[in-house]
Design a protein around this motif. Structure first.
Motif, PDB file in Angstrom:
ATOM      1  N   GLU A 128       0.824  -1.217   0.000  1.00  0.00           N
ATOM      2  CA  GLU A 128       0.000   0.000   0.000  1.00  0.00           C
ATOM      3  C   GLU A 128       0.857   1.266   0.000  1.00  0.00           C
ATOM      4  N   PHE A 129       1.907   1.315   0.828  1.00  0.00           N
ATOM      5  CA  PHE A 129       2.739   2.521   0.873  1.00  0.00           C
ATOM      6  C   PHE A 129       3.379   2.782  -0.491  1.00  0.00           C
ATOM      7  N   SER A 130       3.749   1.720  -1.194  1.00  0.00           N
ATOM      8  CA  SER A 130       4.358   1.871  -2.518  1.00  0.00           C
ATOM      9  C   SER A 130       3.364   2.456  -3.505  1.00  0.00           C
ATOM     10  N   ARG A 131       2.155   1.944  -3.492  1.00  0.00           N
ATOM     11  CA  ARG A 131       1.134   2.449  -4.420  1.00  0.00           C
ATOM     12  C   ARG A 131       0.856   3.932  -4.171  1.00  0.00           C
ATOM     13  N   ILE A 132       0.848   4.335  -2.899  1.00  0.00           N
ATOM     14  CA  ILE A 132       0.636   5.752  -2.580  1.00  0.00           C
ATOM     15  C   ILE A 132       1.774   6.594  -3.153  1.00  0.00           C
ATOM     16  N   LEU A 133       3.015   6.175  -2.908  1.00  0.00           N
ATOM     17  CA  LEU A 133       4.163   6.925  -3.395  1.00  0.00           C
ATOM     18  C   LEU A 133       4.263   6.949  -4.918  1.00  0.00           C
ATOM     19  N   LEU A 134       3.885   5.850  -5.546  1.00  0.00           N
ATOM     20  CA  LEU A 134       4.084   5.702  -6.989  1.00  0.00           C
ATOM     21  C   LEU A 134       2.921   6.224  -7.824  1.00  0.00           C
ATOM     22  N   LYS A 135       1.834   6.624  -7.199  1.00  0.00           N
ATOM     23  CA  LYS A 135       0.626   6.968  -7.964  1.00  0.00           C
ATOM     24  C   LYS A 135       0.877   8.074  -9.005  1.00  0.00           C
ATOM     25  N   ASP A 136       1.785   8.990  -8.741  1.00  0.00           N
ATOM     26  CA  ASP A 136       2.084  10.044  -9.701  1.00  0.00           C
ATOM     27  C   ASP A 136       3.320   9.764 -10.543  1.00  0.00           C
ATOM     28  N   PHE A 137       3.908   8.570 -10.377  1.00  0.00           N
ATOM     29  CA  PHE A 137       5.172   8.263 -11.036  1.00  0.00           C
ATOM     30  C   PHE A 137       5.024   7.173 -12.113  1.00  0.00           C
ATOM     31  N   ILE A 138       3.976   6.399 -12.032  1.00  0.00           N
ATOM     32  CA  ILE A 138       3.839   5.248 -12.942  1.00  0.00           C
ATOM     33  C   ILE A 138       2.761   5.555 -13.968  1.00  0.00           C
TER      34      ILE A 138
END
Length: 138
Positions: A128-138
């Motif tokens: 979950e923490f990864s998806r939050i961080l990556l939401k604007d990057f992927i």
């Protein structure tokens, strides 16, 4: 040399976590990589192991001339320089760490070896923490 667009995730749960992340960012840049974007800091509980130490995490996008394996070697060297002792691949499990740097994406490459999987499936789909961080990057 061609520039490769790479998404990295960094985390720390020992010592001054934000300072550890800032040092790692500096070392990544000193390795000849261009930093394009850095996320906000995000704190999260440890995943897949028990610890009372909370993680501080960031995502970043870099341009690099390095191949995936050479980039991995560079990142692992940074981890060791900063005092990381336990590598999760070598130990077969996760533990507290001064710094952890993962390659999440490398262009649109699909690559699997004993040491490296690109794209990093757990960061993209499970954590979950990864998806939050990556939401604007992927």
């Amino acid at each position: 040399m061609s520039q490769h667009k790479v998404v990295l995730l960094l985390g720390s749960n020992l010592g001054d976590q934000k300072k550890n992340l800032e040092i790692a960012i500096k070392k990544i840049k000193e390795g000849g990589n261009e930093i394009l974007q850095i996320s906000e800091f995000l704190t999260s509980d440890p995943v897949e192991f028990a610890s009372s130490n909370i993680f501080c995490n960031i995502a970043m996008i870099i341009f690099t001339d390095l191949s995936p394996v050479r980039l991995l070697n560079h990142l692992k060297n940074i981890e060791v320089e900063m005092g990381r002792i336990n590598d999760s691949k070598a130990n077969g499990g996760y533990a507290d760490r001064v710094i952890d740097i993962d390659i999440v994406k490398y262009n649109e490459l699909k690559f699997v070896s004993e040491r490296l999987e690109i794209p990093h499936q757990k960061h993209l789909f499970e954590r979950e923490f990864s998806r939050i961080l990556l939401k604007d990057f992927i």
